[in-house]
Design a protein around this motif. Structure first.
Motif, short mmCIF file in Angstrom:
data_model
loop_
_atom_site.label_atom_id
_atom_site.label_comp_id
_atom_site.label_asym_id
_atom_site.label_seq_id
_atom_site.Cartn_x
_atom_site.Cartn_y
_atom_site.Cartn_z
N ALA A 43 3.84 -2.17 -1.52
CA ALA A 43 2.58 -2.41 -0.99
C ALA A 43 2.41 -3.79 -0.40
O ALA A 43 1.89 -4.12 0.23
N LEU A 44 3.25 -4.71 -1.47
CA LEU A 44 2.93 -6.05 -1.29
C LEU A 44 4.21 -6.67 -0.41
O LEU A 44 3.92 -7.22 0.58
N VAL A 45 5.41 -6.40 -0.97
CA VAL A 45 6.51 -6.97 -0.51
C VAL A 45 7.17 -6.45 0.61
O VAL A 45 7.32 -7.09 1.75
N VAL A 46 7.46 -5.06 0.72
CA VAL A 46 7.67 -4.53 1.74
C VAL A 46 6.91 -4.22 3.12
O VAL A 46 7.07 -4.46 4.13
N THR A 66 4.51 -6.64 3.67
CA THR A 66 4.81 -8.03 4.17
C THR A 66 5.98 -8.39 5.16
O THR A 66 6.10 -8.42 6.13
N ALA A 67 7.04 -7.60 4.72
CA ALA A 67 8.50 -7.53 5.33
C ALA A 67 8.27 -6.83 6.55
O ALA A 67 8.91 -7.43 7.55
N GLY A 100 4.34 2.93 -1.38
CA GLY A 100 3.55 1.94 -1.40
C GLY A 100 3.34 1.06 -0.10
O GLY A 100 2.21 0.80 0.52
N ALA A 101 4.50 0.96 0.72
CA ALA A 101 4.54 0.28 2.03
C ALA A 101 3.89 1.27 3.05
O ALA A 101 3.19 0.86 3.94
N TYR A 102 4.14 2.70 2.98
CA TYR A 102 3.53 3.55 3.80
C TYR A 102 2.11 3.61 3.87
O TYR A 102 1.32 3.28 4.91
N PHE A 103 1.28 3.40 2.75
CA PHE A 103 -0.01 3.18 2.66
C PHE A 103 -0.46 1.87 3.06
O PHE A 103 -1.49 1.56 3.97
N GLY A 104 0.21 0.80 2.71
CA GLY A 104 -0.22 -0.37 3.30
C GLY A 104 -0.11 -0.78 4.72
O GLY A 104 -1.15 -1.06 5.31
N ILE A 105 0.69 -0.18 5.55
CA ILE A 105 0.99 -0.20 6.92
C ILE A 105 0.02 1.14 7.28
O ILE A 105 -0.80 0.88 8.56
N GLY A 106 -0.13 2.22 6.93
CA GLY A 106 -0.64 3.31 7.31
C GLY A 106 -2.25 3.20 7.47
O GLY A 106 -3.16 3.34 8.21
N VAL A 107 -2.75 2.35 6.66
CA VAL A 107 -4.21 2.10 6.59
C VAL A 107 -4.50 1.11 7.76
O VAL A 107 -5.66 1.37 8.46
N ALA A 138 -3.21 -7.35 3.27
CA ALA A 138 -4.71 -7.05 2.91
C ALA A 138 -4.92 -5.59 2.45
O ALA A 138 -5.49 -5.15 1.80
N SER A 139 -4.12 -4.61 3.43
CA SER A 139 -4.43 -3.36 3.31
C SER A 139 -3.32 -3.08 2.34
O SER A 139 -3.47 -2.02 1.55
N GLY A 140 -2.31 -3.70 1.90
CA GLY A 140 -1.28 -3.23 0.93
C GLY A 140 -1.60 -3.45 -0.54
O GLY A 140 -1.28 -3.02 -1.45
N ALA A 141 -2.46 -4.63 -0.47
CA ALA A 141 -2.94 -5.23 -1.66
C ALA A 141 -3.76 -4.07 -2.72
O ALA A 141 -3.55 -3.97 -3.75
N PRO A 142 -4.69 -3.39 -2.13
CA PRO A 142 -5.66 -2.51 -3.01
C PRO A 142 -4.47 -1.20 -3.26
O PRO A 142 -4.66 -0.82 -4.37
#
Length: 426
Positions: A68-71, A73-74, A119-126, A336-340
């Protein structure tokens, strides 16, 4: 009137892309939650204790945090649709490794990889989900995407547990792989390309360090962790404390899933109207249920009622967690979407780890319930502090903050219609 007419079909329909995102959420949610019903089987098959088997939950959550945070962002500079397709493919491969892993260590590594993709899926998916609707419906768009998680609990977890009990837990992971492949195809066909919301610099990352963002993430960590620590060992609690037979566990997990669906639907709508009030009501309800559950854990009826209410109140807060963090750190880009997502799964990791430690230390299978109640109480206190701070300095979280992602096409019609010919509204 013309502008309103142009927007009404968009407001009335759920975009097909959201359905595809929800399908992938179903596969990811099944992988995350079904392990709770399979832990006794995994423990026996891989010759590890119940507390050690719980590490499959903890490490998955840690992977989600990293993703959610690192990937997130990358990957924030590439097209979100392309990123989502790749992440679901990695997730499918990791779950295939879970299904085929010969020992506990390999399965553990595979769970970390799957969690990272999750985690990265939800960070980007949102980011994609909120870009498909107008601003007034963004809480509901997040809820639609999270519907995959709730349905994974209603349908996937009980059925996955049944499959695991009758055919082996590895077959359940094979089913997850098939669902992930189907979801990847749905994303390819149904999700439109939207512009990325890159996290451009350390200045963007510093947006996550403001007081409201940190308090919001802490509330999400404690609130969701308080519920998930109980859920992780729920199969053990129900069989060894309440006295249910193992064969009834899938149906009891179904009750939990029903509660999630109800809570998610209500929470998404109410969060759009009164964000902090919705979070406070959900957390207070969850706390009352947890305390009651701890007192009646040996009662079959009491435990069954507590399970459905715990799911309802616990997930009624989920869309609110996401919205509050995104609103308080809107300038941070995709992170900001990955943080939660990271905050929630930090709670999952801590909740399952602390509960497993308590069980291993001889405190019994009711101890996760009391640990969860303490965490929820702390979340309520921090939410009160955040709300008080916001009233004292309202500029800390603007009321009309736009989450990362391109503006919704519907907003093009929100200008003064007298300045443009009617034909331009289509």
């Amino acid at each position: 009137m013309i502008g309103r007419a142009a927007r009404s079909p968009r407001a009335a329909r759920t975009p097909a892309g959201l359905v595809a995102l929800a399908l992938a959420s179903f596969a990811l949610g099944l992988a995350e939650f079904v392990i709770a019903g399979l832990l006794p089987s995994v423990s026996r098959d891989l010759s590890v204790s119940g507390g050690t088997a719980g590490l499959l939950v903890t490490t998955y959550a840690i992977g989600v945090i990293v993703g959610a945070l690192v990937v997130t962002t990358a990957l924030s500079r590439i097209r979100p649709k392309t990123a989502l397709i790749g992440l679901v493919a990695v997730f499918a491969g990791a779950n295939l490794l879970c299904a085929l892993g010969p020992d506990f260590e390999i399965v553990l590594i595979a769970r970390v990889i799957a969690g990272t993709a999750h985690g990265a899926y939800f960070g980007i998916g949102v980011v994609v989900a909120v870009s498909l609707v107008e601003e007034s419906r963004q809480g509901r768009a997040i809820a639609v995407m999270l519907t995959g998680l709730t349905l994974a609990n209603v349908l996937g977890v009980p059925l996955g547990t049944l499959v695991g009990q009758h055919f082996g837990w590895r077959v359940t992971f094979g089913v997850i792989v098939a669902l992930a492949v189907a979801a990847m195809l749905a994303i390819i066909v149904l999700v439109p390309q939207v512009a990325p919301a890159p996290t451009r610099s350390l200045a963007d990352l510093r947006q996550l360090l403001n007081r409201q963002a940190l308090l919001s993430m802490a509330v999400a960590t404690l609130g969701f962790g308080g519920m998930f620590g109980i859920f992780t060992y729920l199969a053990f609690t129900l069989t060894r404390v309440t006295g249910y037979a193992s064969s009834t566990v899938p149906w009891l997990l179904l009750l939990f899933g029903v509660g999630l669906v109800i809570g998610n639907a209500l929470g998404g709508r109410l969060a759009d109207r009164a964000l902090d009030a919705t979070l406070a009501a959900a957390l207070l309800g969850l706390l009352i249920v947890q305390v009651t559950f701890g007192l009646v854990a040996s009662s079959k009826i009491g435990a069954a009622v507590a399970i459905i209410l715990m799911g309802m109140f616990g997930f009624a807060a989920a869309p609110g967690y996401q919205r509050r963090v995104m609103r308080s750190a809107v300038a941070a880009g995709a992170i900001a979407s990955g943080a939660p997502v990271a905050a929630v799964n930090l709670g999952n990791a801590l909740g399952s780890w602390i509960s497993g430690f308590a069980i291993s230390d001889g405190l019994g299978y009711v101890s996760p319930i009391w640990i969860g109640a303490v965490a929820t109480a702390l979340a309520l206190i921090l939410l009160a502090v955040a709300a008080w701070s916001l009233r004292a300095a309202p500029a800390m979280m603007p009321e009309v903050a736009k989450p990362p992602g391109p503006p919704s096409p519907a907003r093009h019609d929100q200008g003064d219609s007298h300045d443009r010919p009617a034909a331009r509204h289509g």
